[in-house]
Design a protein around this motif. Structure first.
Motif, PDB file in Angstrom:
ATOM      1  N   PRO A 114     -20.473  -5.444  26.390  1.00  0.00           N
ATOM      2  CA  PRO A 114     -19.887  -5.172  27.716  1.00  0.00           C
ATOM      3  C   PRO A 114     -18.373  -4.956  27.696  1.00  0.00           C
ATOM      4  N   VAL A 115     -17.677  -5.535  26.722  1.00  0.00           N
ATOM      5  CA  VAL A 115     -16.237  -5.345  26.595  1.00  0.00           C
ATOM      6  C   VAL A 115     -15.943  -4.124  25.716  1.00  0.00           C
ATOM      7  N   LEU A 116     -16.824  -3.861  24.764  1.00  0.00           N
ATOM      8  CA  LEU A 116     -16.610  -2.765  23.825  1.00  0.00           C
ATOM      9  C   LEU A 116     -16.650  -1.401  24.508  1.00  0.00           C
ATOM     10  N   TRP A 117     -17.523  -1.226  25.473  1.00  0.00           N
ATOM     11  CA  TRP A 117     -17.632   0.069  26.144  1.00  0.00           C
ATOM     12  C   TRP A 117     -16.302   0.470  26.790  1.00  0.00           C
ATOM     13  N   PRO A 118     -15.697  -0.389  27.659  1.00  0.00           N
ATOM     14  CA  PRO A 118     -14.406   0.022  28.231  1.00  0.00           C
ATOM     15  C   PRO A 118     -13.315   0.190  27.169  1.00  0.00           C
ATOM     16  N   MET A 119     -13.383  -0.622  26.124  1.00  0.00           N
ATOM     17  CA  MET A 119     -12.403  -0.505  25.044  1.00  0.00           C
ATOM     18  C   MET A 119     -12.500   0.872  24.380  1.00  0.00           C
ATOM     19  N   ASN A 120     -13.726   1.316  24.088  1.00  0.00           N
ATOM     20  CA  ASN A 120     -13.927   2.604  23.429  1.00  0.00           C
ATOM     21  C   ASN A 120     -13.680   3.795  24.349  1.00  0.00           C
ATOM     22  N   HIS A 121     -13.896   3.620  25.645  1.00  0.00           N
ATOM     23  CA  HIS A 121     -13.813   4.751  26.568  1.00  0.00           C
ATOM     24  C   HIS A 121     -12.532   4.786  27.401  1.00  0.00           C
ATOM     25  N   THR A 122     -11.708   3.738  27.298  1.00  0.00           N
ATOM     26  CA  THR A 122     -10.452   3.703  28.046  1.00  0.00           C
ATOM     27  C   THR A 122      -9.272   3.442  27.114  1.00  0.00           C
ATOM     28  N   GLU A 123      -9.282   2.288  26.464  1.00  0.00           N
ATOM     29  CA  GLU A 123      -8.158   1.891  25.619  1.00  0.00           C
ATOM     30  C   GLU A 123      -7.965   2.837  24.434  1.00  0.00           C
ATOM     31  N   ARG A 124      -9.033   3.190  23.744  1.00  0.00           N
ATOM     32  CA  ARG A 124      -8.916   4.066  22.561  1.00  0.00           C
ATOM     33  C   ARG A 124      -8.391   5.458  22.932  1.00  0.00           C
ATOM     34  N   PRO A 125      -8.938   6.113  23.963  1.00  0.00           N
ATOM     35  CA  PRO A 125      -8.373   7.431  24.323  1.00  0.00           C
ATOM     36  C   PRO A 125      -6.897   7.358  24.716  1.00  0.00           C
ATOM     37  N   LEU A 126      -6.507   6.291  25.411  1.00  0.00           N
ATOM     38  CA  LEU A 126      -5.092   6.142  25.770  1.00  0.00           C
ATOM     39  C   LEU A 126      -4.235   5.942  24.523  1.00  0.00           C
TER      40      LEU A 126
ATOM     41  N   ASN B  58      -4.868   7.085  21.620  1.00  0.00           N
ATOM     42  CA  ASN B  58      -4.804   8.367  20.913  1.00  0.00           C
ATOM     43  C   ASN B  58      -3.774   9.315  21.512  1.00  0.00           C
ATOM     44  N   LEU B  59      -3.484   9.155  22.792  1.00  0.00           N
ATOM     45  CA  LEU B  59      -2.463   9.990  23.427  1.00  0.00           C
ATOM     46  C   LEU B  59      -1.086   9.762  22.817  1.00  0.00           C
ATOM     47  N   VAL B  60      -0.887   8.577  22.247  1.00  0.00           N
ATOM     48  CA  VAL B  60       0.402   8.276  21.614  1.00  0.00           C
ATOM     49  C   VAL B  60       0.287   8.273  20.086  1.00  0.00           C
ATOM     50  N   GLY B  61      -0.782   8.899  19.567  1.00  0.00           N
ATOM     51  CA  GLY B  61      -0.874   9.141  18.135  1.00  0.00           C
ATOM     52  C   GLY B  61      -1.540   8.091  17.275  1.00  0.00           C
ATOM     53  N   HIS B  62      -2.345   7.198  17.845  1.00  0.00           N
ATOM     54  CA  HIS B  62      -2.960   6.140  17.032  1.00  0.00           C
ATOM     55  C   HIS B  62      -4.123   6.607  16.168  1.00  0.00           C
ATOM     56  N   GLY B  63      -4.881   7.601  16.562  1.00  0.00           N
ATOM     57  CA  GLY B  63      -5.965   8.111  15.737  1.00  0.00           C
ATOM     58  C   GLY B  63      -7.205   7.242  15.687  1.00  0.00           C
ATOM     59  N   ASP B  64      -7.358   6.351  16.648  1.00  0.00           N
ATOM     60  CA  ASP B  64      -8.548   5.500  16.691  1.00  0.00           C
ATOM     61  C   ASP B  64      -9.750   6.311  17.152  1.00  0.00           C
ATOM     62  N   VAL B  65     -10.922   6.039  16.590  1.00  0.00           N
ATOM     63  CA  VAL B  65     -12.138   6.721  17.009  1.00  0.00           C
ATOM     64  C   VAL B  65     -12.957   5.797  17.903  1.00  0.00           C
ATOM     65  N   ARG B  66     -13.435   4.676  17.362  1.00  0.00           N
ATOM     66  CA  ARG B  66     -14.122   3.684  18.182  1.00  0.00           C
ATOM     67  C   ARG B  66     -14.394   2.435  17.381  1.00  0.00           C
ATOM     68  N   ALA B  67     -14.714   1.364  18.085  1.00  0.00           N
ATOM     69  CA  ALA B  67     -15.129   0.102  17.473  1.00  0.00           C
ATOM     70  C   ALA B  67     -16.640  -0.020  17.649  1.00  0.00           C
ATOM     71  N   TYR B  68     -17.261  -0.856  16.832  1.00  0.00           N
ATOM     72  CA  TYR B  68     -18.723  -0.949  16.795  1.00  0.00           C
ATOM     73  C   TYR B  68     -19.191  -2.377  17.001  1.00  0.00           C
ATOM     74  N   THR B  69     -20.406  -2.498  17.516  1.00  0.00           N
ATOM     75  CA  THR B  69     -21.018  -3.810  17.662  1.00  0.00           C
ATOM     76  C   THR B  69     -21.548  -4.271  16.302  1.00  0.00           C
ATOM     77  N   LEU B  70     -21.844  -5.549  16.191  1.00  0.00           N
ATOM     78  CA  LEU B  70     -22.425  -6.072  14.959  1.00  0.00           C
ATOM     79  C   LEU B  70     -23.766  -5.403  14.663  1.00  0.00           C
ATOM     80  N   ASP B  71     -24.559  -5.144  15.694  1.00  0.00           N
ATOM     81  CA  ASP B  71     -25.850  -4.481  15.489  1.00  0.00           C
ATOM     82  C   ASP B  71     -25.675  -3.067  14.945  1.00  0.00           C
ATOM     83  N   GLU B  72     -24.654  -2.347  15.428  1.00  0.00           N
ATOM     84  CA  GLU B  72     -24.403  -0.996  14.913  1.00  0.00           C
ATOM     85  C   GLU B  72     -23.982  -1.042  13.446  1.00  0.00           C
ATOM     86  N   VAL B  73     -23.127  -1.988  13.091  1.00  0.00           N
ATOM     87  CA  VAL B  73     -22.673  -2.117  11.705  1.00  0.00           C
ATOM     88  C   VAL B  73     -23.850  -2.494  10.802  1.00  0.00           C
ATOM     89  N   ARG B  74     -24.701  -3.396  11.272  1.00  0.00           N
ATOM     90  CA  ARG B  74     -25.897  -3.768  10.506  1.00  0.00           C
ATOM     91  C   ARG B  74     -26.782  -2.539  10.266  1.00  0.00           C
TER      92      ARG B  74
END
Length: 138
Positions: free
Chosen positions: A74-86, A88-104
């Motif tokens: 529930p926290v990861l979704w806003p992080m990936n869809h709000t914080e990461r795009p913002l 990237n606007l200043v050059g960070h190059g982040d793509v997204r973070a993943y849940t433990l289930d996705e990494v597994r």
């Protein structure tokens, strides 16, 4: 990784360790590679290709250590869809973070076995995964 960071990583590693920069899909590594470490997984545009590359270069019984960011979905979704795009606007190059289930799932799809996978304090993801000794991962 910048040349300066690469040189610092090489200088600070264990005496017999070799530091290599490049894309795991094409990086030439000795077949005896026993240990890989990653800390910038949230920058990778194709996470499954990363895990497949790790499985390719690790020798049987070899280990991947990965530290990155994670948090409950529930926290990861806003992080990936709000914080990461913002960011990237200043050059960070982040793509997204993943849940433990996705990494597994990334590990299992590449034939790696998660030995330890957990969320730690301060949004930290901690993974230790091994390539089976029976040759299941190629």
């Amino acid at each position: 990784m910048s040349r300066r960071r690469s040189a610092a990583a090489s200088a600070s590693g264990p005496p017999r360790a070799t530091h290599a920069d490049g894309r795991l899909q094409t990086l030439r590594m000795p077949r005896r590679t026993k240990w890989l470490r990653g800390t910038s997984f949230h920058h990778y545009p194709n996470p499954q290709a990363f895990f497949d590359g790790v499985a390719r270069v690790l020798c049987p019984g070899g280990t991947l250590g990965l530290r990155d960011y994670t948090t409950p979905a529930p926290v990861l979704w806003p992080m990936n869809h709000t914080e990461r795009p913002l960011a990237n606007l200043v050059g960070h190059g982040d793509v997204r973070a993943y849940t433990l289930d996705e990494v597994r799932a990334f590990c299992e799809a590449s034939g790696l076995v998660p030995v330890k996978l957990e969320a730690q304090k301060k949004f930290r993801l901690h993974l230790v995964a091994r390539k089976p000794t029976g040759g299941a991962a190629t």
